[in-house]
Design an enzyme around this catalytic site. Structure first.
Site, mmCIF file in Angstrom:
data_model
loop_
_atom_site.group_PDB
_atom_site.id
_atom_site.type_symbol
_atom_site.label_atom_id
_atom_site.label_comp_id
_atom_site.label_asym_id
_atom_site.label_seq_id
_atom_site.Cartn_x
_atom_site.Cartn_y
_atom_site.Cartn_z
ATOM 1 N N LYS A 27 41.638 37.592 43.762
ATOM 2 C CA LYS A 27 41.726 39.034 43.688
ATOM 3 C C LYS A 27 42.433 39.496 42.411
ATOM 4 O O LYS A 27 42.321 40.651 42.000
ATOM 5 C CB LYS A 27 42.543 39.586 44.877
ATOM 6 C CG LYS A 27 42.063 39.150 46.225
ATOM 7 C CD LYS A 27 43.082 39.618 47.294
ATOM 8 C CE LYS A 27 42.757 38.984 48.621
ATOM 9 N NZ LYS A 27 43.875 39.101 49.552
ATOM 10 N N GLY A 28 43.197 38.607 41.811
ATOM 11 C CA GLY A 28 44.127 38.988 40.738
ATOM 12 C C GLY A 28 43.539 39.753 39.566
ATOM 13 O O GLY A 28 44.226 40.564 38.955
ATOM 14 N N GLU A 46 39.920 36.569 33.986
ATOM 15 C CA GLU A 46 41.022 36.012 34.772
ATOM 16 C C GLU A 46 42.327 36.735 34.423
ATOM 17 O O GLU A 46 42.515 37.155 33.277
ATOM 18 C CB GLU A 46 41.122 34.509 34.453
ATOM 19 C CG GLU A 46 42.196 33.747 35.158
ATOM 20 C CD GLU A 46 42.061 33.721 36.682
ATOM 21 O OE1 GLU A 46 42.203 34.792 37.298
ATOM 22 O OE2 GLU A 46 41.861 32.636 37.244
ATOM 23 N N ASP A 47 43.215 36.879 35.409
ATOM 24 C CA ASP A 47 44.505 37.505 35.103
ATOM 25 C C ASP A 47 45.465 36.524 34.451
ATOM 26 O O ASP A 47 46.148 36.859 33.496
ATOM 27 C CB ASP A 47 45.133 38.143 36.359
ATOM 28 C CG ASP A 47 45.199 37.184 37.537
ATOM 29 O OD1 ASP A 47 44.663 36.070 37.445
ATOM 30 O OD2 ASP A 47 45.803 37.550 38.561
ATOM 31 N N ASP A 76 47.359 29.270 34.509
ATOM 32 C CA ASP A 76 48.661 28.624 34.696
ATOM 33 C C ASP A 76 48.461 27.107 34.532
ATOM 34 O O ASP A 76 48.399 26.605 33.408
ATOM 35 C CB ASP A 76 49.143 29.025 36.104
ATOM 36 C CG ASP A 76 50.572 28.612 36.402
ATOM 37 O OD1 ASP A 76 50.997 27.541 35.970
ATOM 38 O OD2 ASP A 76 51.275 29.352 37.104
ATOM 39 N N PHE A 100 57.763 32.996 37.016
ATOM 40 C CA PHE A 100 56.812 33.528 37.986
ATOM 41 C C PHE A 100 56.711 35.037 37.786
ATOM 42 O O PHE A 100 57.708 35.749 37.898
ATOM 43 C CB PHE A 100 57.234 33.198 39.417
ATOM 44 C CG PHE A 100 56.207 33.637 40.413
ATOM 45 C CD1 PHE A 100 55.024 32.929 40.567
ATOM 46 C CD2 PHE A 100 56.391 34.791 41.170
ATOM 47 C CE1 PHE A 100 54.043 33.353 41.456
ATOM 48 C CE2 PHE A 100 55.424 35.221 42.067
ATOM 49 C CZ PHE A 100 54.254 34.497 42.210
ATOM 50 N N VAL A 101 55.519 35.510 37.460
ATOM 51 C CA VAL A 101 55.365 36.930 37.143
ATOM 52 C C VAL A 101 54.465 37.641 38.163
ATOM 53 O O VAL A 101 53.595 37.018 38.785
ATOM 54 C CB VAL A 101 54.785 37.136 35.721
ATOM 55 C CG1 VAL A 101 55.796 36.739 34.670
ATOM 56 C CG2 VAL A 101 53.478 36.376 35.519
ATOM 57 N N ASP A 107 50.213 38.834 42.235
ATOM 58 C CA ASP A 107 50.971 39.132 43.457
ATOM 59 C C ASP A 107 52.051 38.105 43.775
ATOM 60 O O ASP A 107 52.055 37.005 43.235
ATOM 61 C CB ASP A 107 50.021 39.177 44.659
ATOM 62 C CG ASP A 107 49.552 37.771 45.066
ATOM 63 O OD1 ASP A 107 49.083 37.017 44.195
ATOM 64 O OD2 ASP A 107 49.681 37.426 46.250
ATOM 65 N N ARG A 130 50.776 43.771 43.228
ATOM 66 C CA ARG A 130 49.578 43.822 42.378
ATOM 67 C C ARG A 130 49.458 45.190 41.714
ATOM 68 O O ARG A 130 48.875 45.333 40.657
ATOM 69 C CB ARG A 130 48.311 43.572 43.209
ATOM 70 C CG ARG A 130 48.208 42.178 43.821
ATOM 71 C CD ARG A 130 46.808 41.964 44.378
ATOM 72 N NE ARG A 130 46.705 40.849 45.309
ATOM 73 C CZ ARG A 130 46.490 39.584 44.965
ATOM 74 N NH1 ARG A 130 46.370 39.268 43.702
ATOM 75 N NH2 ARG A 130 46.397 38.647 45.875
HETATM 76 C C1 PRP Z 1 46.126 32.882 40.751
HETATM 77 C C2 PRP Z 1 45.604 33.566 39.498
HETATM 78 C C3 PRP Z 1 44.612 32.576 38.955
HETATM 79 C C4 PRP Z 1 45.186 31.233 39.365
HETATM 80 C C5 PRP Z 1 45.818 30.586 38.179
HETATM 81 O O1 PRP Z 1 45.230 33.120 41.798
HETATM 82 O O2 PRP Z 1 45.010 34.804 39.804
HETATM 83 O O3 PRP Z 1 43.320 32.740 39.534
HETATM 84 O O4 PRP Z 1 46.152 31.501 40.386
HETATM 85 O O5 PRP Z 1 46.475 29.399 38.526
HETATM 86 P P1 PRP Z 1 46.108 27.956 37.992
HETATM 87 O O6 PRP Z 1 45.805 28.056 36.523
HETATM 88 O O7 PRP Z 1 47.383 27.165 38.242
HETATM 89 O O8 PRP Z 1 44.979 27.419 38.789
HETATM 90 P P2 PRP Z 1 45.591 32.963 43.364
HETATM 91 O O9 PRP Z 1 45.091 31.635 43.859
HETATM 92 O O10 PRP Z 1 47.061 33.236 43.560
HETATM 93 O O11 PRP Z 1 44.725 34.080 44.042
HETATM 94 P P3 PRP Z 1 44.718 35.685 43.798
HETATM 95 O O12 PRP Z 1 44.045 35.910 42.468
HETATM 96 O O13 PRP Z 1 43.925 36.204 44.944
HETATM 97 O O14 PRP Z 1 46.144 36.177 43.793
#
Ligand code: PRP
Length: 188
Positions: free
Chosen positions: A49-50, A105-106, A109, A158-159, A165, A171
């Protein structure tokens, strides 16, 4: 819920990237994407969802023909650390065969989400495949990911905010910030 304490801003320790800086960067990204994809009618795929807020703002900064689609994956659950196991929760609606795909992508990581999606989507034979991420945490990378468009590189904090979120909250902040420790403790 106590109305007096129901304010998301009071849980923020520090603003890392303010709203004005984000908006300026999105305008720049939109101009670059418009130029690079002229005449190509790309499909922008938001990773739920991010990245919904990024997609919505970026779309308005793009002035060429394009379409949108959504895909949902999950790896974090309720934690601040990735589980490392990426799950496809919801697939695209349209075929991407012979389409120019720009994944939105947001944050990248560890890179595990992006690696999973890259492998998955490339099997569908897009005409091209590129990645746009607002944030990147290079220190956390466990797999190598080339970001074709990147807003900001940030340190290993952690942001939350601007789509990101903690336990599904924050969010809706229009900036990126770090959370106060007491929030983790309360929920940890
Ligand atoms: C978060 C973020 C990325 C992913 C990055 O998503 O939005 O999609 O983690 O992490 P990585 O590079 O370590 O794989 P999340 O799984 O928290 O879902 P969300 O977008 O619904 O919050």
């Amino acid at each position: 819920m106590n109305k007096k304490t129901d304010n998301i801003h009071q849980d923020i320790e520090k603003v890392l990237i303010d709203s004005e800086t984000i908006n300026k960067k999105i305008k720049e990204l939109g101009e670059k994407i418009s130029c690079d994809y002229k005449g190509k009618n790309p499909v922008l795929i938001a990773i739920l969802k991010g990245s919904v807020i990024l997609l919505s703002d970026l779309l308005k900064a793009i002035d060429i023909n394009c379409s949108i689609d959504f895909i949902e994956v999950s790896s974090y659950g309720e934690n601040t650390e990735s589980s490392g196991v990426v799950k496809l929760v919801m697939d695209l609606r349209e075929s991407i065969e012979n389409r120019h795909v720009l994944l939105i992508e947001d944050i990248v990581d560890t890179g595990l989400t992006m690696e999973y999606l890259r492998e998955n989507l490339l099997t569908r034979h897009p005409a091209s495949f590129k990645i746009c991420s607002l944030l990147s945490k290079p220190d956390r990378r466990r797999v190598s990911i080339d970001l074709d468009y990147c807003g900001f590189e940030i340190p290993d904090d952690f942001v939350v905010g601007y789509g990101l979120d903690y336990n599904e909250k924050y969010r809706n902040l229009d900036y990126i910030g770090t959370l106060k420790k007491r929030i983790y403790k309360k929920n940890g």
